[in-house]
Design an enzyme around this catalytic site. Structure first.
Site, short mmCIF file in Angstrom:
data_model
loop_
_atom_site.label_atom_id
_atom_site.label_comp_id
_atom_site.label_asym_id
_atom_site.label_seq_id
_atom_site.Cartn_x
_atom_site.Cartn_y
_atom_site.Cartn_z
N ASN A 89 -3.28 5.48 16.24
CA ASN A 89 -4.28 5.14 15.26
C ASN A 89 -4.69 3.79 15.53
O ASN A 89 -3.90 3.09 15.62
CB ASN A 89 -3.76 5.20 13.86
CG ASN A 89 -3.37 6.86 13.51
OD1 ASN A 89 -4.35 7.60 13.53
ND2 ASN A 89 -2.34 6.85 12.82
N CYS A 142 1.52 -1.57 15.95
CA CYS A 142 1.45 -1.48 14.44
C CYS A 142 0.94 -2.61 13.90
O CYS A 142 1.33 -3.69 13.91
CB CYS A 142 2.77 -1.27 14.02
SG CYS A 142 3.02 -0.60 12.47
N CYS A 156 3.20 8.85 1.06
CA CYS A 156 3.93 7.86 2.05
C CYS A 156 3.94 6.59 1.46
O CYS A 156 2.90 5.90 0.85
CB CYS A 156 2.84 7.76 3.09
SG CYS A 156 3.41 6.72 4.55
N GLY A 165 7.03 -1.37 6.21
CA GLY A 165 8.41 -1.80 6.22
C GLY A 165 9.23 -0.86 6.87
O GLY A 165 9.00 0.32 7.11
N GLU A 166 10.40 -1.48 7.30
CA GLU A 166 11.65 -0.54 8.13
C GLU A 166 12.41 -0.11 6.81
O GLU A 166 13.30 -1.21 6.32
CB GLU A 166 12.20 -1.39 9.10
CG GLU A 166 13.79 -0.75 9.43
CD GLU A 166 13.57 0.54 9.82
OE1 GLU A 166 14.64 1.16 9.58
OE2 GLU A 166 12.88 0.92 10.83
N SER A 176 11.57 6.68 14.89
CA SER A 176 10.34 6.32 15.55
C SER A 176 10.84 5.74 16.96
O SER A 176 10.96 4.66 17.39
CB SER A 176 9.58 5.17 14.82
OG SER A 176 9.14 5.73 13.72
N LEU A 177 10.94 6.83 17.94
CA LEU A 177 11.32 6.46 19.34
C LEU A 177 10.28 5.94 20.28
O LEU A 177 10.29 4.79 20.82
CB LEU A 177 11.99 7.88 19.79
CG LEU A 177 12.73 7.33 21.06
CD1 LEU A 177 13.99 6.97 20.75
CD2 LEU A 177 13.14 8.72 21.87
N HIS A 178 9.01 6.47 20.46
CA HIS A 178 7.76 6.12 21.01
C HIS A 178 8.09 6.02 22.68
O HIS A 178 7.05 5.88 23.22
CB HIS A 178 7.48 4.72 20.69
CG HIS A 178 7.10 4.91 19.01
ND1 HIS A 178 6.19 5.67 18.66
CD2 HIS A 178 7.60 3.89 18.11
CE1 HIS A 178 6.35 5.49 16.90
NE2 HIS A 178 7.07 4.56 16.88
N CYS A 220 6.55 -4.32 15.95
CA CYS A 220 6.05 -3.20 17.20
C CYS A 220 4.63 -3.74 17.44
O CYS A 220 3.84 -3.95 16.24
CB CYS A 220 6.12 -1.81 16.56
SG CYS A 220 7.96 -1.18 16.41
N GLU A 276 0.65 -1.04 0.04
CA GLU A 276 0.09 0.02 0.08
C GLU A 276 0.82 1.17 -0.17
O GLU A 276 2.02 1.35 0.41
CB GLU A 276 -0.95 0.18 1.29
CG GLU A 276 -2.26 -1.02 1.31
CD GLU A 276 -2.80 -1.00 2.44
OE1 GLU A 276 -4.34 -1.19 2.24
OE2 GLU A 276 -2.34 -1.05 3.61
N SER A 293 12.17 7.25 7.30
CA SER A 293 12.14 7.02 8.85
C SER A 293 12.82 5.53 9.11
O SER A 293 13.14 4.77 8.34
CB SER A 293 10.70 6.72 9.05
OG SER A 293 10.13 5.62 8.39
N CYS A 332 -0.81 6.44 10.11
CA CYS A 332 0.45 5.74 10.63
C CYS A 332 0.23 4.41 11.27
O CYS A 332 -0.58 4.60 12.29
CB CYS A 332 1.05 6.56 11.53
SG CYS A 332 2.02 8.02 10.46
N CYS A 337 6.47 -6.08 7.34
CA CYS A 337 7.59 -5.63 8.32
C CYS A 337 7.98 -6.33 9.28
O CYS A 337 6.99 -7.16 9.69
CB CYS A 337 6.94 -4.32 9.05
SG CYS A 337 8.28 -3.34 10.12
#
Length: 378
Positions: free
Chosen positions: A314, A135, A121, A178-179, A235-237, A132, A108, A212, A357, A128
């Site tokens: 989200n 996600c 995006c 993906g990363e 992406s620390l979070h 996480c 996507e 990212s 996201c 991925c």
């Protein structure tokens, strides 16, 4: 240390598509054309059509000899992506595209229109492997890396769509599936084509391209040495290892300190400000002490070269995770700012069509039942 979570850094090699124009260097394109008995100036001619006019249909390239068009099409422009579904929301400002790749893999991309600009995006992998838990993409696991051309084709299709609307694609964010730094070589090749001047690339500003990562520290340092100046988003979070080991399992390999050290190296090499992504999750990472800790650590590590994007979590189907209340969000932002670190809330688009996201899952759904179908050929 948190519970063991299996991370998948190396994607299966199966299924990579045939070589495409966007996979090749200029010299490789010249060599491929020579195999067809065509002069090298045709390489620049084809690049003009591809990167400037956004076409990969050689039949539309009327300055190419008619007798050579089919051979060029077969050799350099194999069909890589077939559109399956386009979903729209936000009064048509946000569209999510579902694509089927040559091996049946689904991916996507999301096109977001704003006044005076349009941001795409894009995905760098199908699925991925970072696992996480909040996600949807990470929970689906990794299928495979995308080829350079599969990444670039997402850009070409969106640029063509914007041109048809009388607009222009201005920004690219590698924040889809993906990363990106786990598919390092192909992502860097794609960034170079996105930013190269026409006719050898789309000519976008490097400052309008964001790559990212969840924190692959060695790859952040490697990217810093590429002589690129794209924006780095981390992406620390959460600012503490104890929680991050669970929220972002790669933290078990590279700690918060190591990630921020790598981000500092990126700042030193590029003079670019680093963006810190922080999905705010109710009762998980939204506490006052974490906001204070985040601000202190970022100010110490990155000084003025940092900006925090707070992202209201989200929702994903069946998830235990939920967004922090607005009052909590506002207090979190205030406390980070009080440490001298710029912090704002991201304007989230596409929630209604699972395009925001953390929501991309690349499922083909039956329009009548809403049930997900298995991707064909996978």
């Amino acid at each position: 240390m948190a519970q063991s979570v299996k991370l998948n850094f190396s994607a299966p090699r199966r299924g990579l598509p045939p070589k495409h124009f966007a996979d090749l260097s200029h010299d490789e394109r010249v060599a491929k054309l020579a195999e067809l008995g065509l002069p090298k100036f045709r390489a620049k001619q084809l690049a003009q059509h591809y990167y400037v006019h956004y076409t990969n249909n050689v039949e539309d390239m009327t300055d190419v000899p008619a007798s050579a068009r089919q051979d060029i099409q077969d050799a350099l422009f194999p069909e890589l992506m077939t559109p399956i579904k386009h979903s729209g929301t936000d009064d048509g400002e946000t569209t999510k595209s579902l694509w089927r790749l040559h091996d049946g893999t689904l991916l996507e991309s999301v096109l977001m229109r704003y006044p005076g600009r349009a941001t795409l995006c894009i995905s760098s992998q199908a699925g991925c492997g970072m696992a996480c838990p909040f996600c949807a993409t990470g929970q689906g696991g990794l299928d495979r890396n995308l080829s350079t051309a599969e990444i670039v084709e997402q850009v070409r299709n969106a640029a063509k769509e914007m041109a048809a609307e009388g607009g222009r694609l201005s920004n690219i964010v590698f924040m889809g599936m993906g990363e990106p730094l786990a598919n390092y070589k192909r992502v860097v090749q794609a960034v170079r084509q996105i930013t190269a001047p026409a006719p050898f690339g789309f000519g976008m500003s490097m400052r309008n391209v964001t790559v990212s990562t969840v924190g692959v520290a060695p790859a952040i340092r490697k990217l810093a040495d590429e002589d690129l100046s794209c924006t780095l988003a981390v992406s620390l979070h959460t600012p503490d290892d104890e929680l991050r080991d669970t929220l972002v399992p790669i933290n078990n390999r590279w700690s918060v300190e190591e990630v921020l050290d790598a981000a500092r190296y990126y700042v030193d090499k590029t003079s670019r400000r680093v963006s810190i992504e922080y999905a705010l999750i109710r009762d998980k990472n939204d506490q006052d002490f974490r906001a204070d800790m985040l601000g202190r650590k970022l100010h110490q590590a990155l000084g003025s070269k940092v900006h925090v994007n707070v992202i209201p979590l989200n929702p994903t189907p069946g998830s235990e995770w939920d967004a922090a209340p607005k009052a909590r969000q506002d207090e979190f932002v205030r406390r980070v700012q009080a440490q001298g670190v710029p912090c704002t809330v991201r304007d989230t688009k596409g929630q209604e069509i699972a395009a925001a996201c953390g929501q991309l899952a690349a499922e083909e759904r039956d329009e009548d039942s809403g049930d997900a179908k298995e991707p064909a050929g996978v």
